[in-house]
Design an enzyme around this catalytic site. Structure first.
Site, PDB file in Angstrom:
ATOM      1  CD  GLU A  79       4.509 -21.413  11.766  1.00  0.00           C
ATOM      2  OE1 GLU A  79       4.755 -21.883  12.890  1.00  0.00           O
ATOM      3  OE2 GLU A  79       3.580 -20.619  11.535  1.00  0.00           O
ATOM      4  CD  GLU A 125      -3.087  -0.986   2.154  1.00  0.00           C
ATOM      5  OE1 GLU A 125      -2.789  -0.386   3.201  1.00  0.00           O
ATOM      6  OE2 GLU A 125      -4.176  -1.545   1.953  1.00  0.00           O
TER       7      GLU A 125
END
Length: 306
Positions: A117, A86
């Site tokens: 992960e 963004e």
């Protein structure tokens, strides 16, 4: 990490008073979640000093051509990708300045990637692909503070000479010991035990917003409180850019549209052109010499005429 180790984490604890949560009414559930989220603000504000310290590290490196590199797995990694993404339309920042690494790659944005992960080799490879060095800052985000992917990123970053920061939601986390600056967002146990997309995730979003906003303002991406580095790449952004240029300069609609057209839709360039009374090319040169800061560019133009 053993089952006992995980169970001892504050973010994983089970709350006995919520043992009948599955029997609660919809309204009671909504009230509980929103009430719990209200407490997240205090956890983030408690770390304001350290957030500012990380922002200063980022500004120092970005001003010298370095990068801020986020990294994480699961919710934490997705939030990092969201924040980095963004910044492009809001502040004109590209992946050459702020980039996010997500365990499991792009596919992990919309689906769980099994074992991602825990893949420390992937973390090392992902960071190595960026060619990190002393001019960069690596920020690892992890709720548990123990995620192998996040820990491996920090180890690799330090080996490359990059500055490091860690964000975790449990005190005394392993990632804290691997970072130049360690931020602990102590949000405590979740309503749904272990669901760190809840308070932990909310706190991480708040932190990333505070961090990146502070960095962008310090870098001159904002004039006053206007996001002047926005580029008018669609109708909505064109309307927003016109309003920003008008607010910053007091110019009328026709002048604003002409200045923006000459500036290729870049609000900051149009503002400097109007305030300094120069064309878009000269405005671009003024901004380059002023480190991208509107006020300094306009002052330089005025000084040059005196």
């Amino acid at each position: 990490m053993s089952r006992e180790d995980i169970g001892a984490l504050g973010t994983e604890r089970v709350r006995p008073e919520l043992a009948d949560l599955d029997q609660w009414s919809t309204r009671a559930l909504v009230d509980l979640v929103t009430a719990e989220d209200a407490g997240v603000v205090a956890a983030v504000r408690a770390e304001a000093g350290r957030i500012a310290a990380v922002a200063d590290l980022a500004v120092e490196r970005l001003e010298r051509g370095g990068r801020m590199i986020y990294g994480g797995a699961g919710t934490a990694g997705r939030l990092a990708v969201l924040d980095a993404t963004e910044l492009a339309p809001t502040y004109g920042v590209g992946p050459d300045q702020v980039v996010a690494l997500l365990a499991g790659g792009r596919a992990a944005m919309t689906a769980a990637v099994e074992g991602a992960e825990d893949d420390t080799e992937a973390a090392v490879a992902d960071l190595a692909a960026l060619g990190p060095g002393p001019g960069d800052l690596v920020v690892a985000v992890t709720a548990s503070g123990r995620t192998p992917y996040a820990r491996a990123l920090l180890v690799a970053a330090r080996a490359a000479g990059a500055a490091t920061a860690a964000v975790a939601n449990n005190p005394d986390s392993p990632v804290a010991a691997l970072a130049d600056v360690a931020i602990t967002l102590d949000t405590g146990p979740e309503i749904v035990a272990g669901s760190t997309r809840m308070k932990a995730g909310t706190s991480q979003k708040m932190l990333l917003t505070a961090l990146s906003t502070a960095v962008m303002v310090r870098l001159g991406k904002v004039h006053g409180n206007l996001m002047v580095d926005v580029a008018a790449t669609n109708v909505k952004l064109r309307i927003r850019a016109e309003a920003i240029v008008a607010d910053a300069t007091g110019a009328g609609p026709r002048e604003v549209r002409t200045a923006l057209d000459d500036a290729g839709g870049h609000a900051k360039t149009a503002i400097v052109a109007l305030l300094a009374g120069v064309d878009a090319r000269a405005a671009t040169a003024l901004l380059s010499g002023a480190g991208g800061r509107v006020s300094a560019a306009v002052a330089a133009a005025a000084g040059g005429r005196s």
